[in-house]
Design an enzyme around this catalytic site. Structure first.
Site, short mmCIF file in Angstrom:
data_model
loop_
_atom_site.label_atom_id
_atom_site.label_comp_id
_atom_site.label_asym_id
_atom_site.label_seq_id
_atom_site.Cartn_x
_atom_site.Cartn_y
_atom_site.Cartn_z
N ASN A 17 -4.48 14.10 3.47
CA ASN A 17 -3.97 12.95 4.25
C ASN A 17 -2.96 13.44 5.27
OD1 ASN A 17 -1.18 12.72 3.10
ND2 ASN A 17 -2.36 12.42 1.20
N LYS A 39 -20.40 26.21 -1.57
CA LYS A 39 -20.32 25.31 -0.41
C LYS A 39 -21.50 24.34 -0.41
CE LYS A 39 -20.11 25.45 4.56
NZ LYS A 39 -20.66 26.14 5.71
N LYS A 76 4.97 -2.73 -6.70
CA LYS A 76 5.02 -1.30 -7.07
C LYS A 76 6.27 -0.99 -7.87
CE LYS A 76 1.99 0.45 -3.53
NZ LYS A 76 1.78 0.98 -2.21
N1 CTP Z 1 2.31 7.96 -6.22
C1 CTP Z 1 2.27 8.86 -7.25
N2 CTP Z 1 1.07 9.27 -7.75
C2 CTP Z 1 -0.08 8.81 -7.24
C3 CTP Z 1 -0.05 7.90 -6.16
C4 CTP Z 1 1.17 7.49 -5.67
O1 CTP Z 1 3.33 9.28 -7.73
N3 CTP Z 1 -1.23 9.23 -7.74
C5 CTP Z 1 3.62 7.52 -5.73
C6 CTP Z 1 3.96 7.97 -4.33
O2 CTP Z 1 4.62 9.24 -4.32
C7 CTP Z 1 4.90 6.87 -3.89
C8 CTP Z 1 4.41 5.65 -4.63
O3 CTP Z 1 3.63 6.14 -5.72
O4 CTP Z 1 6.23 7.12 -4.30
C9 CTP Z 1 3.59 4.67 -3.84
O5 CTP Z 1 2.55 5.32 -3.18
P1 CTP Z 1 1.53 4.47 -2.26
O6 CTP Z 1 0.49 5.41 -1.74
O7 CTP Z 1 2.29 3.62 -1.29
O8 CTP Z 1 0.90 3.46 -3.27
P2 CTP Z 1 -0.14 3.56 -4.43
O9 CTP Z 1 0.59 3.38 -5.70
O10 CTP Z 1 -0.95 4.81 -4.31
O11 CTP Z 1 -1.00 2.27 -4.21
P3 CTP Z 1 -1.98 1.86 -2.97
O12 CTP Z 1 -2.47 3.16 -2.39
O13 CTP Z 1 -3.04 1.05 -3.66
O14 CTP Z 1 -1.13 1.06 -2.04
#
Ligand code: CTP
Length: 401
Positions: free
Chosen positions: A210, A290, A339
Site C-alpha cells: 500500500n 513466479k 475502531k
Molecule cells: N491495524 C492493525 N492490524 C491490522 C489492520 C489494522 O494493527 N491487520 C491497525 C492500524 O495500525 C491502525 C488501526 O488498526 O492503527 C486502524 O487501521 P485502518 O486500516 O484504518 O482500519 P482497519 O481496522 O484495517 O479497518 P478498515 O480497513 O475496514 O477500515
C-alpha cells in the site's frame, strides 16, 4: 521553572543580535540549566569568547580542530551532552547551511551531529528574511522537525523597521523550557511504534502493498526518542532512515512478521502507537514459483490477517496506553469511534483522505484525536513532526509511569 537541570547548547552565529545571546545564556543559567556555547568565527566579532565562557561557565566551542581539550570528537560529544540546542541568533548563512547539510565550521558541523530538539531563532534584515531562498530553507528545517522561533517586527540594526528582529531572549527561553517541560516524562518511558506498509507476498516476485510512506510513525518515534524515551520502532518496507540512539529499529515485511515483533515488544512497554498501514488480507497460498500468464484471468484467494491493534487491546494491562490510527474516506468520526471501542484502544488518531496534503506520502498531516470521551484534539495541517508532538502531548498526559 525547570524541575530537573537541563543541558542546553546555545549556538551563536554572526549577527548583531548575538549580544542578546548573552541574556539568553544568563536566563538558562539562573533557572538551573547547564549551558555550553558554540559560536561561529563571525559571532566572535560581536561577542567575545570571554563573555560566553564567563556566563556559561564552560569553554566556548568554536574550532573543530582545537587540540587543547582531552581527546574526544568535540561536536559529537557536545551533541550527546545536550538535551536541547538553541541557535540564537540564526543568520541566513547558518540556516542555509543547516537546511542543506553543509558542515564547514564548528557550529554547522555540530548541528549535523544533533538528534535532540533544536530551536532556531532567525535574525536578519527584512529583505534577507523574505528572500525565497531563506524562506524555503526555514520551511525545510520546519518540515524536518526543527522549531523555528519566528522573528518579530521591529527596529533593525540597518536602521529600517520590519520583520527579522530576533525574538526577545525571555520569549526564546520560555519556548524552549516549556517544550522540554511538557515532554519531560518521556525520559522514563518505553514505547513501541509501528510504521509503514506491509508487503504480502504473492509469489517470489510480486506482493500486495500500500501507499504508506512510514513518515508519521517515524516522526512519532523520533519525537519520543529526542526527549529520551526508549523506542522500539517496528517498520514495514520504507526508504526512511533514523539514527537516533534511543530508537531500536526492527524491519519487517509482512503483517504476520509485524504482529510477531509487536506482540513481543508490547509486553513491557508503557505506550504503543500503531501507525502502520497493515494489510487486512494476505494471499492464502504463496506460490513457490513466479505465476505465469498462461490464462486470461487470475483469482487470488486472500485471508484476513490478525488485527495487531485489536490483539494488543486484548493483552493490554493496567498502566499501558494503546493508540491506533484510523484512515477513513467517509463517516470518519463514526468509524473511528467504532475502531476505538472494538480494538480497546485508548486513543484513535483519525486521518481523512478528504483532507488535502494530509496522510499517505505527504510531509504534512491533519488529524483528529479521539479518546474514550470523544474528540479531544483537532489539528491544523502541519509537518508530521509537529503533528507527532501534538499527538504525544495529548497521549502522554494519559500515561501512568
Ligand atoms: N491495524 C492493525 N492490524 C491490522 C489492520 C489494522 O494493527 N491487520 C491497525 C492500524 O495500525 C491502525 C488501526 O488498526 O492503527 C486502524 O487501521 P485502518 O486500516 O484504518 O482500519 P482497519 O481496522 O484495517 O479497518 P478498515 O480497513 O475496514 O477500515
Amino acid at each position: 521553572m525547570p524541575s530537573v537541570a537541563k543541558n542546553i547548547a546555545v549556538c551563536v552565529s554572526g549577527g548583531i543580535a548575538a549580544y542578546k545571546s548573552l541574556s539568553l545564556i544568563r536566563l538558562f543559567k539562573t533557572h538551573g540549566c547547564n549551558v555550553k556555547t558554540v559560536a561561529t568565527e563571525n559571532a566572535l566579532q560581536f561577542v567575545t569568547p570571554l563573555s560566553l565562557e564567563t556566563l556559561s561557565q564552560n569553554p566556548v566551542y568554536c574550532d573543530t580542530f582545537d587540540r587543547s581539550t582531552p581527546y574526544n570528537v568535540g561536536h559529537v560529544a557536545l551533541a550527546d551532552w545536550a538535551d536541547a540546542v538553541v541557535v540564537a541568533p540564526a543568520t541566513a548563512n547558518i540556516i542555509g547551511k543547516y537546511a542543506n547539510g553543509i558542515a564547514d565550521d564548528a557550529l554547522s558541523t555540530f548541528l549535523l551531529a544533533v538528534s535532540k530538539p533544536v530551536f532556531v531563532a532567525p535574525a536578519m534584515n527584512t529583505v534577507m528574511y523574505n528572500q525565497p531562498a531563506v524562506q524555503e530553507n526555514i520551511m525545510r528545517l520546519e518540515a524536518r522537525g526543527v522549531r523555528v522561533i519566528r522573528p518579530v517586527k521591529g527596529q533593525l540594526a540597518c536602521g529600517s523597521e520590519g520583520d527579522g528582529r530576533m525574538e526577545e531572549p525571555e520569549a526564546i527561553f520560555n519556548t524552549v523550557l516549556n517544550s522540554l517541560e511538557s515532554f519531560r516524562h518521556f525520559a522514563s518511558i518505553k514505547a513501541v511504534v509501528t510504521a509503514g506498509p506491509t508487503y504480502e507476498q504473492i509469489d517470489p516476485v510480486r506482493f500486495i502493498g500500500n501507499n504508506s510512506s512510514g513518515k508519521m510513525g517515524f516522526a512519532l518515534a523520533e519525537v519520543l526518542a529526542e526527549h529520551g524515551a526508549e523506542v522500539t520502532l517496528i517498520s514495514g518496507p520504507t526508504h526512511l532512515q533514523t539514527d537516533n540512539k534511543n530508537i531500536h529499529r526492527i524491519d519487517v515485511k509482512s503483517a504476520a512478521q509485524m504482529e510477531a515483533e509487536t506482540v513481543k515488544a508490547f509486553a513491557d512497554c508503557n505506550v504503543a502507537i500503531m501507525a502502520a498501514a497493515v494489510a487486512d488480507f494476505t494471499p492464502k497460498n504463496v506460490e513457490n514459483q513466479k505465476i505465469k500468464k498462461t490464462s486470461d484471468s487470475l483469482v487470488l484467494e486472500l485471508v484476513k490477517t490478525t488485527d495487531i491493534l485489536a490483539e494488543l487491546g486484548k493483552m493490554k494491562k493496567v498502566g499501558q496506553t494503546l493508540v491506533g490510527f484510523a484512515l477513513e474516506t467517509n463517516n470518519e468520526l463514526e468509524n473511528a469511534v467504532q475502531k476505538l471501542k472494538n480494538k480497546n484502544a485508548d486513543f484513535i488518531v483519525l486521518n481523512s483522505l478528504k483532507d488535502e496534503k494530509a496522510g499517505f506520502g505527504y510531509d504534512t498531516n491533519k488529524v483528529t484525536i479521539l479518546g474514550k470521551s470523544g474528540v479531544v484534539f483537532t489539528s491544523e495541517l502541519k509537518s508530521k513532526k509537529d503533528i507527532a508532538r501534538d499527538i504525544l502531548d495529548v497521549v502522554m498526559k494519559n500515561v501512568n509511569i
